[in-house]
Design a protein around this motif. Sequence first.
Motif, short mmCIF file in Angstrom:
data_model
loop_
_atom_site.label_atom_id
_atom_site.label_comp_id
_atom_site.label_asym_id
_atom_site.label_seq_id
_atom_site.Cartn_x
_atom_site.Cartn_y
_atom_site.Cartn_z
N MET A 119 -33.94 1.81 -9.88
CA MET A 119 -33.00 2.00 -9.09
C MET A 119 -31.94 2.90 -9.63
O MET A 119 -31.67 3.04 -10.44
CB MET A 119 -32.47 0.74 -8.53
N LYS A 120 -31.32 3.62 -8.53
CA LYS A 120 -30.24 4.80 -8.82
C LYS A 120 -28.80 4.05 -8.43
O LYS A 120 -28.79 3.29 -7.49
CB LYS A 120 -30.47 5.99 -8.07
N ALA A 121 -27.87 4.59 -9.19
CA ALA A 121 -26.51 4.46 -8.89
C ALA A 121 -25.99 5.50 -8.72
O ALA A 121 -26.07 6.64 -9.39
CB ALA A 121 -25.89 3.63 -10.07
N VAL A 122 -25.11 5.73 -7.45
CA VAL A 122 -24.34 6.83 -7.29
C VAL A 122 -22.77 6.60 -7.59
O VAL A 122 -22.39 5.37 -7.37
CB VAL A 122 -24.30 7.23 -5.65
N ILE A 123 -21.98 7.39 -8.38
CA ILE A 123 -20.75 7.22 -8.80
C ILE A 123 -19.74 8.36 -8.25
O ILE A 123 -20.24 9.52 -8.49
CB ILE A 123 -20.73 6.83 -10.43
N LEU A 124 -18.86 7.75 -7.65
CA LEU A 124 -17.79 8.75 -7.08
C LEU A 124 -16.91 9.45 -8.30
O LEU A 124 -16.40 8.60 -8.97
CB LEU A 124 -16.87 8.23 -6.13
N ALA A 125 -16.70 10.53 -8.57
CA ALA A 125 -16.20 10.95 -9.60
C ALA A 125 -15.43 12.43 -9.45
O ALA A 125 -15.36 13.25 -10.17
CB ALA A 125 -16.96 11.43 -10.94
N GLY A 126 -15.29 12.61 -7.97
CA GLY A 126 -14.48 13.55 -7.62
C GLY A 126 -12.96 14.03 -7.53
O GLY A 126 -12.53 14.90 -7.04
N GLY A 127 -12.59 12.67 -7.43
CA GLY A 127 -11.20 12.62 -6.70
C GLY A 127 -10.13 13.28 -7.73
O GLY A 127 -10.43 13.46 -9.15
N LYS A 128 -8.90 13.53 -7.16
CA LYS A 128 -7.91 14.10 -8.15
C LYS A 128 -6.98 13.06 -9.08
O LYS A 128 -6.66 13.50 -10.18
CB LYS A 128 -6.90 14.94 -7.40
N GLY A 129 -7.06 11.76 -8.67
CA GLY A 129 -6.35 10.73 -9.48
C GLY A 129 -5.03 10.96 -9.66
O GLY A 129 -4.38 11.14 -11.00
N THR A 130 -4.18 11.60 -8.58
CA THR A 130 -2.82 12.05 -8.86
C THR A 130 -1.92 10.99 -9.43
O THR A 130 -0.77 11.11 -9.91
CB THR A 130 -2.37 12.50 -7.51
N ARG A 131 -2.21 9.83 -9.19
CA ARG A 131 -1.54 8.59 -9.68
C ARG A 131 -1.34 8.62 -11.09
O ARG A 131 -0.75 8.08 -11.75
CB ARG A 131 -1.77 7.24 -9.07
N LEU A 132 -2.37 9.03 -11.84
CA LEU A 132 -2.54 9.16 -13.28
C LEU A 132 -2.28 10.40 -13.85
O LEU A 132 -2.86 10.87 -14.76
CB LEU A 132 -4.11 8.62 -13.70
N MET A 133 -1.31 10.95 -13.19
CA MET A 133 -0.69 12.45 -13.50
C MET A 133 -0.65 12.59 -14.92
O MET A 133 -1.20 13.71 -15.40
CB MET A 133 0.62 12.53 -13.00
N GLU A 134 -0.32 12.10 -15.82
CA GLU A 134 -0.07 12.26 -17.14
C GLU A 134 -1.47 12.65 -17.92
O GLU A 134 -1.70 13.30 -18.65
CB GLU A 134 0.60 10.84 -18.13
N GLU A 135 -2.55 12.00 -17.44
CA GLU A 135 -3.72 12.23 -18.01
C GLU A 135 -4.59 13.22 -17.37
O GLU A 135 -5.56 13.79 -17.80
CB GLU A 135 -4.48 10.67 -18.03
N THR A 136 -4.47 13.09 -15.98
CA THR A 136 -5.55 13.84 -15.23
C THR A 136 -5.11 15.21 -14.90
O THR A 136 -5.69 16.02 -14.10
CB THR A 136 -5.61 13.38 -13.67
N VAL A 137 -3.98 15.78 -15.47
CA VAL A 137 -3.67 17.27 -15.40
C VAL A 137 -4.55 17.94 -16.08
O VAL A 137 -5.09 19.05 -15.38
CB VAL A 137 -2.46 17.67 -16.33
N VAL A 138 -5.33 17.74 -17.12
CA VAL A 138 -6.39 18.30 -17.94
C VAL A 138 -7.62 17.63 -17.52
O VAL A 138 -8.66 18.41 -17.88
CB VAL A 138 -6.20 18.02 -19.45
N LYS A 139 -7.95 16.64 -16.83
CA LYS A 139 -9.40 16.01 -16.86
C LYS A 139 -9.32 15.35 -15.60
O LYS A 139 -8.21 14.72 -15.20
CB LYS A 139 -9.67 15.03 -18.09
N PRO A 140 -10.69 15.04 -14.92
CA PRO A 140 -10.75 14.13 -13.93
C PRO A 140 -10.75 12.81 -14.19
O PRO A 140 -10.90 12.52 -15.43
CB PRO A 140 -12.17 14.51 -13.46
N LYS A 141 -10.09 11.89 -13.26
CA LYS A 141 -9.90 10.48 -13.70
C LYS A 141 -11.07 9.84 -14.13
O LYS A 141 -10.73 9.07 -15.27
CB LYS A 141 -9.65 9.85 -12.28
N PRO A 142 -12.08 9.97 -13.85
CA PRO A 142 -13.44 9.23 -14.43
C PRO A 142 -13.67 9.55 -15.99
O PRO A 142 -14.47 8.73 -16.70
CB PRO A 142 -14.80 9.63 -13.49
#
Lengths: 258, 254
Positions: A1-24
């Motif tokens: 079986m396959k698993a689809v994982i959403l990893a495209g969002g900006k994660g703006t609430r985690l600003m400190e970390e997600t300026v340089v990388k996507p939230k996942p």
Amino acid sequence: MKAVILAGGKGTRLMEETVVKPKPMVEIGGKPILWHIMKIYSVYGINEFIICVGYKGYMIKEYFANYFLHNSDLTVDLKNNSITYHSSKAEPWKITIVDTGENTQTGGRLKRVAKYLKNENIFCFTYGDGLTDANIAEEIKFHKTHGKLATILAVQPPGRFGALKIEGESVIDFIEKPPGDGGWINGGFFVLSTKVLDLIEGDDTPWEAEPLKKLAEMGELVAFKHTEFWHPMDTLRDKLYLEKLWASGKAPWKVWKD
Amino acid sequence: MKAVILAGGKGERLFPETEFKPKPMVEIGGKPILWHIMKIYSVYSINEFIICVGYKGYIIKEYFANYFLHNSDLTVDLKNNTITYHSSKAESWKITIVDTGENTQTGGRLKRVAKYLKNENIFCFTYGDCLADVNIEEEIRFHKLSGKKVTALATRHPARYAEWRIFEDKIEIVSAPQEEFGWFCGGFFVVSSEVLDYIEGDETDWNYVLGKLNQENQLSAYKHKGFWYSLETLKDKNYLDSLWFSGKAPWKVW
């Protein structure tokens, strides 16, 4: 079986970390939270993943393309331009990474990977920022038993604020980490029939809007209730909390062996 | 002979240079200070390196795994998905990069790479942030003659500040007062491998090991009066950069 994982969002609430990388790709114990989610699925024999990327998707591609470089000790011989990896902590994973656009909604992202689900009857689907110790194998069995189109992990999140118990004007009790108010929320970790893909119109469709509502109306959405651990990583506070759990050696979502 | 280089620390005093890279990857003249250290060893035919990484270790792995990409001109042919490198400034280096943990102490990091030193009687060991024009070959010879377990490079304090000698009626400004101070430890160790047994575990500081060896009269000092400098702050980076671009970097012995 396959698993689809959403990893495209900006994660703006985690600003400190997600300026340089996507939230996942935000790390817990030195590994991306996405990796933790995949490890959870892997425990239940699910080793084929479809990662829907968008914002800074290259970082996710680069991580898996250079998985050994990231995770192993190695020797580089510049004379021959060769690399030897020492400890190969290989996972038996097959990971398809699909660019689903910068601004596509959650449902739209799922729709965009439909072609990689052609030969599947059912598949797993989740968000790239939530961890749980739910038994996915049980959930899949449950899904097959009820025969409906969709199963959702229903969870009761812990309260985020200290709760006051008030009588008249007096505070008679203070509860630091109150359990949720009893409401169930969407904890991700869906098990879905591929037929649900037809309920998604296009890029602008959030999965949580029409598709889930429609499924509920049709009586095709079933809750797999989970009262144990579930935690999202929305803010830096969440990250620090999850890091602390990991460092304690008692991370509840670590259902795998080393 | 092999050289072990510590490259796992955070280098917080060099912020913001070290926000996205570990301190040994901070560049002097466009090359990581780690590269400069390796070039120094290489002059003395030491071309096998063990790099102990930790904080942002991936940046170091990526640099050496893609060494030609970082250091050469190249042509990418997208039709065949091939890359041709033009000037291959190949060093004859063999570099083993080992994750020694995020919070491991200096001695602990050395202990963690012990398995890559199994067949060695002696090896070199140094910090990933110090440069010197030390003659490593001489130091190794000195170590062998001393019969002790560790030789440390003893250096003078670098002249970071001018000294003001204040008299009743005048001030004398001395720009390089280093000879006024005593000796201190400047890294660039030569180590006999039995020393690895002195290290207990991750929590062991290398300085503690040195103290213990000294009590047993097993520590010797190789006095170095030439250039020595450590990269601690942004000011140091700027100073080392200026030396490099002047074309007279004293540590450039290659």
